[in-house]
Design a protein around this motif. Structure first.
Motif, PDB file in Angstrom:
ATOM      1  N   GLU A   1      -4.134   7.914  -2.092  1.00  0.00           N
ATOM      2  CA  GLU A   1      -5.135   8.770  -1.792  1.00  0.00           C
ATOM      3  C   GLU A   1      -4.546   9.936  -0.708  1.00  0.00           C
ATOM      4  O   GLU A   1      -5.022  11.038  -0.871  1.00  0.00           O
TER       5      GLU A   1
ATOM      6  N   ILE B   1      -4.882  -3.128  -5.994  1.00  0.00           N
ATOM      7  CA  ILE B   1      -5.415  -3.477  -4.980  1.00  0.00           C
ATOM      8  C   ILE B   1      -4.893  -2.419  -3.884  1.00  0.00           C
ATOM      9  O   ILE B   1      -5.821  -1.859  -3.061  1.00  0.00           O
ATOM     10  N   ASP B   2      -3.416  -2.310  -3.731  1.00  0.00           N
ATOM     11  CA  ASP B   2      -2.945  -1.522  -2.583  1.00  0.00           C
ATOM     12  C   ASP B   2      -2.689  -0.488  -3.387  1.00  0.00           C
ATOM     13  O   ASP B   2      -1.614  -0.190  -3.945  1.00  0.00           O
ATOM     14  N   ARG B   3      -3.427   0.545  -3.457  1.00  0.00           N
ATOM     15  CA  ARG B   3      -3.295   1.929  -4.212  1.00  0.00           C
ATOM     16  C   ARG B   3      -2.188   2.612  -3.532  1.00  0.00           C
ATOM     17  O   ARG B   3      -2.242   2.773  -2.283  1.00  0.00           O
TER      18      ARG B   3
ATOM     19  N   HIS C   1       0.810  -1.090  -0.177  1.00  0.00           N
ATOM     20  CA  HIS C   1       0.003  -0.018   0.136  1.00  0.00           C
ATOM     21  C   HIS C   1       0.842   1.235   0.061  1.00  0.00           C
ATOM     22  O   HIS C   1       1.720   1.388   0.956  1.00  0.00           O
TER      23      HIS C   1
END
Lengths: 390, 235, 345
Positions: A72, A388-390, A68
């Motif tokens: 964001e 998946i792991d942004r 991750h």
């Protein structure tokens, strides 16, 4: 819980109970198998903790988060043009497609529109990144199921597409070419003819893969009827892309919710398959590569002339507001929910990535399958870890 | 492969995007149908013409709203669920170069479309894949309890999204089967996507962009909108 | 057991040394040839790559470089492994391959030991490797290795049967278990009154040959029957925890046994060391025979590796079903037909 899910579960529990009665006699014990985070089948750092009864999976739990990167949070401290550098790295096999929905969201908030030529080139590059992504899927699925040769063919023919993307954008993996209001540059000279040759080669690749893999009896035995996801489960988990269409749901954002790209003006088909198994997902993706090559050809034929950049201020400030733009990316629906407060950068970016939803269905679909089927299901659901792991 | 079906792409987009006057009757009708089912629980709504419909519901009706959207609006495709922290970041944009004192930051909360009264909001997007309409649902998260009902009863896919929202924002989802961390290590303290959670990397090492930028030479900007100087004076 | 290795007399210890060196050469040379020719070069060309091309002319010394690399590597034992068994397993697997070569006739006098029940012995010792694989899987204290070892054991049992049954057809037709006799029957036999090319049993035992090759593919755990190693799923199964010299031993055993089964198939179905136009009892066959056999072995292994690079892999239950419901009944029918025809003609 939907009705089909209940039915499935009831059947599963009954089967488990029957097994348990047998197992009570011969005193077997379950085994916990830890696949990943370093495992070839998860092509990345996904981890799957599977509880096994012999070779049958009793329950499986996918665990993400080893990669991750907090895009964001990072987006909140960057300006709009800087964010595209980050989001390039989400689905790293089809990078250009990541930029498009974000740029479209920013353009919607600023109420500007890219000039037609930019839209057509965008669509061409969007579909080329789909090809770059799915060609590798075709090779990788072969490799996961033991046919090494397909993987090398995939890498070989992906090169043609990557070379063309590089010729325009200067980057093979992370183009960072899309700009708010248009594109960074126009097409180089002679590119259109070269790209058409490359598309013909990709079509040849599809035929070759159909001969080598799709028609293979062993491949079909490994994929038909394996990992069946009914339509209501697929909708409930929010699967998208070929995974959703493979379950018989006729939903393609390019056709049904077009925004800013020129897909409605092209002649192409949306493929669906009623089976919902691994083979249907594979088959749809192969057809999508073919459709994408046709779309690129049409984009290049119908390319209008004109500028490639709309008039935008040198320093981009996006007016306050919220916008959600979602496009049909190689892996499925990808969207950006951009909240702006009239600043240089976004206030909040929610990245809706396809693989996150697609992988969350694993704990449902993996129950009751055999260990070798885990590999088939993982590769047919097709996820990229960065997605998946942004 | 006789069972495989294929569908033609339509020649043009459906007519709703072509309206000249800024009204979106399809989305207004959708909103009215939704409000008729849910009643008083609908607090506010907003329509971006031709694009999106926002509806804000009360926190108590959050799970019911999902069921109503699923069963009465036929929005059966779960797209995503997430949350937002409306508090402006006390750290600004981390562009403090240490030479000039940082400007004071206005900490008043200004919420977005469809309004809002609390610091946190949850929002989710649901789509009808047959008639091709969609809805963004929003709800205020009560400041004292930070708890809203779960959507997992309506959509299985909400499971992971709620786990993510819980660890990133600290919002509790009542009735969720297992709110474990999904990205963060077990035992991680803090909720990274909250605005008051510092971005440590920018504090340890200042953003190199701010020290490198030289003032631009005085060039006439045709489209200058007043305050477009260097990027340093942002926020 | 007579033993006349060469025409001239030697002391017993000299003969022993010569035989040991001979077996090693007979194992390592074909294995090396197979690895270079098929694994490095043919596979690369099939997959549109170049393969190794730096070490030596056309990359021919790449194998030596690889061996050097493996020998240098640390021999790692997992903490919870059963050290004795873990260390022993690769040797068992290699030994089973070495023992196969003992009974193979390379020429009228070029063999290591002539056994009256040669083919019986060969099939018996070749399945010893299953024990080594199972030990490796168990002793590694690794779940992937354990699953791989168990799968390998199940698979070897399932495919040993069709292999034996396919061979029975040849034995019935030749009327002997002695490999030398089987070669002689092929060289001196005739089919439809034509005797100049003898009667290689591939002509009459076509079904048996196909079954034997499929079973060989499974015994070698090559795709499409490579469930026990399944590198994308079990991370090479029972070999997962091995490194350095012990992994090298497994690697040698894998390709040497491909060569061994190639030689057995060539002996049983393709006329062994004999070619039409050659006198199988002449002295020069002691030199020409091994070369002929090597050529035939390369042809058979070419088929094995061609299949290996083309097909995806079966699932474990599909693989078992394939053996028990298709191959074994087919092999039984083949035996029945052979016996009826043998009596009829």
């Amino acid at each position: 819980m939907t009705a089909a899910l209940d039915r499935e579960q009831a059947r599963y529990i009954a089967a488990q109970a029957a097994d348990a009665r047998i197992n009570f006699e011969i005193e077997t014990e379950g085994m916990t198998l830890n696949m990943g985070p370093q495992h070839p089948a998860t092509h990345g750092t996904l981890r799957i903790v599977a509880k096994l009864d012999a070779e049958q999976v009793v329950s499986a739990e996918p665990i993400a988060g080893y990669m991750h990167r907090g895009y964001e949070k990072l987006s909140e401290v960057r300006t709009y043009p800087q964010v595209t550098t980050l989001i390039n790295r989400i689905d790293w096999l089809g990078s250009f497609a990541n930029e498009v929905p974000f740029i479209l969201a920013a353009e919607r908030l600023m109420d500007i529109e890219a000039p037609p030529r930019a839209q057509w080139i965008r669509t061409a590059l969007f579909e080329m990144s789909r090809i770059a992504n799915l060609v590798l899927f075709a090779g990788d699925t072969g490799l996961q199921l033991g046919g090494q040769t397909a993987a090398f063919y995939g890498f070989r023919d992906r090169e043609h597409v990557l070379n063309q993307i590089e010729a325009v954008t200067g980057g093979r993996f992370h183009p960072n070419f899309d700009r708010i209001g248009g594109l960074k540059d126009d097409l180089p000279k002679g590119w259109i003819a070269e790209t058409k040759t490359a598309m013909a080669k990709v079509r040849d690749f599809c035929d070759e893969i159909d001969d080598l893999v799709t028609g293979n009896e062993i491949f079909q035995a490994r994929n038909r009827g394996i990992g069946v996801i009914p339509a209501d489960v697929a909708l409930s988990y929010g699967l998208s892309g070929a995974n959703l269409r493979g379950s018989g749901v006729d939903w393609d954002l390019r056709r049904d919710a077009p925004c800013g790209l020129v897909h409605p003006e092209l002649d192409w088909k949306v493929y669906t398959h009623p089976d919902g198994d691994c083979f249907s997902r594979w088959w749809i993706r192969i057809q999508e590569i073919r459709e994408a090559t046709r779309m690129v050809d049409q984009c290049l034929d119908g390319l209008p002339s004109g500028p490639i950049m709309a008039k935008v201020p040198r320093i981009i400030k996006v007016p306050a507001g919220e916008a959600y733009v979602e496009t049909e990316n190689p892996l499925g629906a990808m969207g950006y929910y951009v909240v702006s407060k009239g600043d240089l950068g976004p206030f909040r970016v929610k990245i809706r990535s396809a693989s996150f939803n697609n992988v969350s269905v694993l704990s449902w679909v993996l129950r009751g399958v055999y260990v070798p089927d885990i590999v088939a299901i993982l590769s047919s659901l097709y996820f990229i870890l960065g997605d998946i792991d942004r | 492969m006789s069972a495989d079906t294929e569908t033609e792409a339509p020649e043009a987009a459906d007519g709703e995007a072509e309206e000249a006057e800024p009204r979106d009757e399809a989305r207004e009708e959708l909103r009215d149908r939704f409000a008729a089912e849910l009643g008083d629980a609908v607090v506010d709504s907003h329509i971006a013409v031709g694009h999106t419909l926002w509806v804000r519901v009360t926190a108590e009706a959050w799970a019911t709203a999902a069921l109503v959207a699923r069963d009465h609006l036929n929005c059966r495709w779960f797209d995503f669920l997430s949350a937002i922290d409306w508090l402006p970041s006390p750290y600004g944009r981390y562009e403090d170069d240490g030479l000039t004192p940082p400007e004071p930051i206005d900490q008043t909360i200004v919420t977005g479309y469809a309004g809002g009264d609390t610091r946190f909001q949850v929002f989710g997007h649901l789509v009808d894949v047959v008639d091709h309409h969609d809805i963004v649902l929003k709800a205020d998260v009560p400041d004292d309890t930070l708890t809203v009902p779960t959507w997992t009863g309506a959509f299985d896919g909400a499971n992971w999204h709620e786990r993510e929202a819980r660890e990133m924002f600290g919002i509790n989802f009542e009735g969720h089967p297992g709110l474990r961390n999904i990205y963060l290590p077990t035992g991680f303290e803090g909720h990274p996507l909250r605005k008051d959670f510092p971005l440590i990397s920018r504090i340890v090492k200042p953003w190199p962009g701010i020290v490198d930028v030289e003032p631009m030479p005085a060039v006439e900007e045709p489209e200058d909108d007043g305050d477009a100087g260097s990027t340093e004076d942002a926020s | 057991m007579t033993s006349a290795v060469l025409a001239f007399e030697m002391a017993y210890w000299q003969q022993s040394v010569l035989r040991s060196v001979g077996v090693l050469a007979a194992v390592l040379l074909p294995a090396g040839t197979i690895v270079y020719l098929f694994l490095f070069k043919m596979m690369s060309f099939m997959q549109s790559r170049l393969g190794p091309n730096e070490a030596g002319p056309y990359g021919s010394l790449q194998l030596l470089a690889e061996v050097g690399k493996w020998i240098q590597k640390e021999d790692i034992f997992p903490a919870k492994a059963d050290r004795k068994l873990f260390a022993m397993a690769p040797y068992i697997v290699v030994a089973s391959v070495l023992l196969v070569y003992v009974a193979v006739p390379f020429g009228p006098d070029a063999w290591f030991a002539r056994l009256d029940t040669g083919i019986f012995y060969v099939l018996a010792v070749s399945s010893i490797s299953a024990i080594g694989v199972l030990i490796a899987g168990w002793a590694s204290a690794n779940k992937y290795s354990l699953i791989g070892g168990l799968r390998a054991a199940g698979q070897l049992i399932a495919y040993e049967l069709p292999m034996v049954l396919a061979v029975v057809g040849v034995v019935v037709q030749a009327g002997s278990l002695d490999l030398f006799e089987i070669v002689r029957m092929q060289a001196e036999g005739e089919i439809f009154g034509l005797s100049w090319f003898g009667n290689p049993f591939i002509l009459t035992q076509m079904v048996g040959f196909v079954i034997f090759m499929i079973a060989t593919q499974a015994e070698l755990t090559q795709p499409p029957f490579d469930m026990p190693v399944a590198e994308s799923e079990l991370v090479t199964g029972y070999m997962t925890e091995y490194s350095g010299i012990r992994f090298l031993l497994f690697f040698i055993a894998e390709f040497a046994s491909a060569g061994a089964f190639g030689i057995i198939a060539a002996t049983l179905f393709l006329g062994g060391y004999w070619l039409p136009g050659l006198d199988m009892h002449a002295d020069y066959m002691n030199v020409v025979g091994p070369l002929v056999l090597l050529g035939k072995m390369l042809f058979v292994t070419f088929i094995i590796f061609w299949v290996r690079f083309t097909y995806p892999r079966f699932r474990e239950d599909q693989l078992q079903k394939f053996a028990w419901t298709l191959l074994i009944p087919l092999a039984l029918v083949n035996i029945l037909a052979t016996m009826v025809l043998k009596v009829a003609f």
